[in-house]
Design a protein around this motif. Structure first.
Motif, PDB file in Angstrom:
ATOM      1  N   GLU A  80       0.819  -1.217   0.000  1.00 37.80           N
ATOM      2  CA  GLU A  80       0.000   0.000   0.000  1.00 37.80           C
ATOM      3  C   GLU A  80       0.851   1.264   0.000  1.00 37.80           C
ATOM      4  N   ALA A  81       2.042   1.187   0.598  1.00 33.76           N
ATOM      5  CA  ALA A  81       2.916   2.363   0.665  1.00 33.76           C
ATOM      6  C   ALA A  81       3.389   2.795  -0.711  1.00 33.76           C
ATOM      7  N   LEU A  82       3.351   1.881  -1.687  1.00 29.69           N
ATOM      8  CA  LEU A  82       3.830   2.186  -3.042  1.00 29.69           C
ATOM      9  C   LEU A  82       2.691   2.390  -4.034  1.00 29.69           C
ATOM     10  N   ARG A  83       1.464   2.221  -3.601  1.00 34.73           N
ATOM     11  CA  ARG A  83       0.333   2.299  -4.529  1.00 34.73           C
ATOM     12  C   ARG A  83       0.250   3.663  -5.230  1.00 34.73           C
ATOM     13  N   GLY A  84       0.413   4.741  -4.464  1.00 32.59           N
ATOM     14  CA  GLY A  84       0.346   6.077  -5.060  1.00 32.59           C
ATOM     15  C   GLY A  84       1.454   6.319  -6.078  1.00 32.59           C
ATOM     16  N   PHE A  85       2.637   5.770  -5.809  1.00 35.46           N
ATOM     17  CA  PHE A  85       3.753   5.944  -6.749  1.00 35.46           C
ATOM     18  C   PHE A  85       3.465   5.256  -8.077  1.00 35.46           C
ATOM     19  N   TRP A  86       3.028   4.004  -8.031  1.00 33.58           N
ATOM     20  CA  TRP A  86       2.751   3.279  -9.273  1.00 33.58           C
ATOM     21  C   TRP A  86       1.597   3.923 -10.046  1.00 33.58           C
ATOM     22  N   LYS A  87       0.662   4.506  -9.340  1.00 32.58           N
ATOM     23  CA  LYS A  87      -0.443   5.199 -10.003  1.00 32.58           C
ATOM     24  C   LYS A  87       0.080   6.382 -10.812  1.00 32.58           C
ATOM     25  N   ARG A  88       1.022   7.137 -10.233  1.00 39.24           N
ATOM     26  CA  ARG A  88       1.631   8.263 -10.954  1.00 39.24           C
ATOM     27  C   ARG A  88       2.489   7.782 -12.117  1.00 39.24           C
ATOM     28  N   VAL A  89       3.164   6.653 -11.935  1.00 45.73           N
ATOM     29  CA  VAL A  89       3.984   6.078 -13.016  1.00 45.73           C
ATOM     30  C   VAL A  89       3.110   5.759 -14.219  1.00 45.73           C
ATOM     31  N   ARG A  90       1.958   5.129 -13.983  1.00 49.66           N
ATOM     32  CA  ARG A  90       1.044   4.783 -15.090  1.00 49.66           C
ATOM     33  C   ARG A  90       0.456   6.038 -15.719  1.00 49.66           C
ATOM     34  N   ARG A  91       0.099   7.022 -14.886  1.00 50.82           N
ATOM     35  CA  ARG A  91      -0.506   8.240 -15.414  1.00 50.82           C
ATOM     36  C   ARG A  91       0.468   9.002 -16.304  1.00 50.82           C
ATOM     37  N   ASN A  92       1.751   9.017 -15.926  1.00 53.26           N
ATOM     38  CA  ASN A  92       2.758   9.741 -16.692  1.00 53.26           C
ATOM     39  C   ASN A  92       3.444   8.875 -17.749  1.00 53.26           C
ATOM     40  N   LYS A  93       2.998   7.609 -17.875  1.00 53.18           N
ATOM     41  CA  LYS A  93       3.545   6.667 -18.862  1.00 53.18           C
ATOM     42  C   LYS A  93       5.066   6.558 -18.746  1.00 53.18           C
ATOM     43  N   VAL A  94       5.524   6.386 -17.507  1.00 51.74           N
ATOM     44  CA  VAL A  94       6.958   6.271 -17.229  1.00 51.74           C
ATOM     45  C   VAL A  94       7.370   4.806 -17.364  1.00 51.74           C
ATOM     46  N   LYS A  95       8.521   4.571 -17.977  1.00 52.62           N
ATOM     47  CA  LYS A  95       9.041   3.216 -18.129  1.00 52.62           C
ATOM     48  C   LYS A  95      10.166   2.996 -17.118  1.00 52.62           C
ATOM     49  N   ILE A  96       9.888   2.211 -16.096  1.00 55.36           N
ATOM     50  CA  ILE A  96      10.891   1.882 -15.087  1.00 55.36           C
ATOM     51  C   ILE A  96      11.694   0.673 -15.588  1.00 55.36           C
ATOM     52  N   THR A  97      13.009   0.842 -15.728  1.00 59.18           N
ATOM     53  CA  THR A  97      13.853  -0.232 -16.264  1.00 59.18           C
ATOM     54  C   THR A  97      14.595  -0.994 -15.171  1.00 59.18           C
TER      55      THR A  97
END
Length: 419
Positions: A204-221
């Motif tokens: 749950e502590a990372l849920r907000g981060f992944w939501k922003r990653v998807r919204r900004n279409k960021v590719k985490i390598t």
């Protein structure tokens, strides 16, 4: 300054307005008088009425004056004395639409009790390394006022860290207070800035981060973290194609904890008083790397411990050989070394090392991922040390939002650690 401000010059009106603007950023208000009260300076100002009154609501010209409002604002200090602006604000009423309004105050914002120049001065003092308490005492204001000025600045600048260029991240947690209260941080490994602060240390502590990653279409390598099952599951769910490296320093910590557990078990079971005295207080010697022990006396003591205690002998050299896993020429050779280390650990029949060996075998894919992306959480450990200093200096933070904003702005060198 006060000589001209008090009107003793023949051209006092023009001089007053100019000095008020240059020194304090005051415009659309004129100087009325100066008052000295309670060891403070009060500059009384009044609205400069426009030559033509126009209703801002309907554009009508039938506008009349409708009384005055008084406000007191904290201003830049005059020397060591507090200085206030006492404003006489004109109110207006439109006879056409009935709207009532008052003159704008262009040198402050909203209903706060200080000017723009005052808030800028507070931020400058904080950047110089002063604590909130120091600044509050210097300016003769409350601690909360200084904190709110700093909080408002941090919120405007750091509340939404940009993710556009983020590709490599590190994840770690730290304790905020006693009682197993944690926060989880995500750090951009390329810039060293904290880009997310989450409550707790689970998925749950990372849920907000992944939501922003998807919204900004960021590719985490690339992702680096400890061996937490929650972090591993979260990364697998939200960035399945990223290389997830389990931090080698956390792997080393598992082994160090196992060494210390064996030391305590051996000490508890030893009946020989001479051997007990040799083992007592030897934790630092056993956990320190052999190459870092320069004291001959301590080296001799370590050799005596290892020669007289077989369990500690095995535990110590397993710890020393662990680094070989990350020193091979290829991933295949590293995998062989990992299997070999785990086999040796199980052969010792030491329960703490058998547990570690089972953990490393279960997590071997993330450990060996280092050969695809040689990154660690070393940067995050440095950040955690800064956070500890910040908490210690401030004796903790009761305002969670302010604490989170401080963390997001921790990378900025002009934003000094404060308390």
């Amino acid at each position: 300054f006060l000589h001209y401000l008090c009107g003793s010059s023949p051209t006092s009106s023009e001089m007053n307005d100019s000095l008020l603007y240059q020194a304090y950023g005051v415009k659309n208000y004129s100087y009325a008088r100066t008052e000295y009260k309670d060891n403070s300076i009060f500059l009384h100002l009044k609205t400069i009425s426009p030559k033509r009154f126009v209703c801002p609501h309907c554009g009508g010209l039938h506008v009349i004056k409708y009384g005055i409002v008084r406000r007191k604002l904290h201003n830049l200090p005059f020397g060591s004395k507090p200085c206030y602006l006492s404003l006489q604000i004109q109110r207006y009423c439109c006879k056409r639409c009935g709207a009532v309004w008052q003159s704008d105050i262009p040198f402050t914002h909203g209903q706060v009790s200080y000017t723009y120049r005052f808030s800028s001065y507070v931020l400058d003092l904080l950047r110089m390394g002063n604590t909130i308490k120091d600044v509050a005492q210097h300016l003769h204001v409350g601690w909360n006022m200084v904190k709110e000025i700093h909080k408002k600045y941090l919120k405007s600048k750091y509340s939404s860290p940009p993710l556009k260029e983020v590709h490599r991240i590190g994840i770690d947690e730290f304790a905020t207070r006693k009682g197993h209260i944690y926060k989880t941080i995500v750090v951009d490994l390329d810039t060293g800035r904290i880009i997310h602060v989450g409550e707790g240390k689970g998925k749950e502590a990372l849920r907000g981060f992944w939501k922003r990653v998807r919204r900004n279409k960021v590719k985490i390598t690339t992702v680096t973290s400890d061996l937490s099952a929650a972090f591993i599951a979260s990364v697998m769910e939200n960035a399945p194609n990223a290389v997830h490296v389990y931090d080698k320093f956390h792997v080393s910590k598992l082994v160090n904890d196992a060494v210390d557990t064996v030391r305590r078990q051996v000490y508890a079971q030893e009946t020989d008083l001479e051997k007990r005295s040799l083992i007592k207080g030897a934790r630092w010697l056993l956990l320190r790397k052999d190459r870092d022990i320069f004291d001959d006396e301590k080296k001799m003591r370590l050799e005596n411990i290892l020669q007289t205690n077989t369990p500690l002998f095995h535990a110590y050299y397993l710890k020393e050989d662990l680094d070989q896993i990350w020193m091979q020429r290829s991933k295949q050779e590293a995998e062989k070394q990992l299997f070999y280390w785990c086999q040796r650990a199980k052969e010792t029949q030491l329960t703490p090392f058998i547990k570690v060996a089972n953990t490393l075998m279960a997590r071997r894919s993330g450990i060996l991922a280092w050969y695809h992306a040689p990154v660690t959480n070393a940067m995050l450990e440095g950040i955690n040390n800064k956070i500890k200093v910040m908490k210690r200096r401030a004796y903790g933070y009761r305002d969670e939002q302010y604490f989170n904003l401080l963390l997001l702005g921790l990378h900025d060198k002009t934003n000094a650690i404060r308390g």
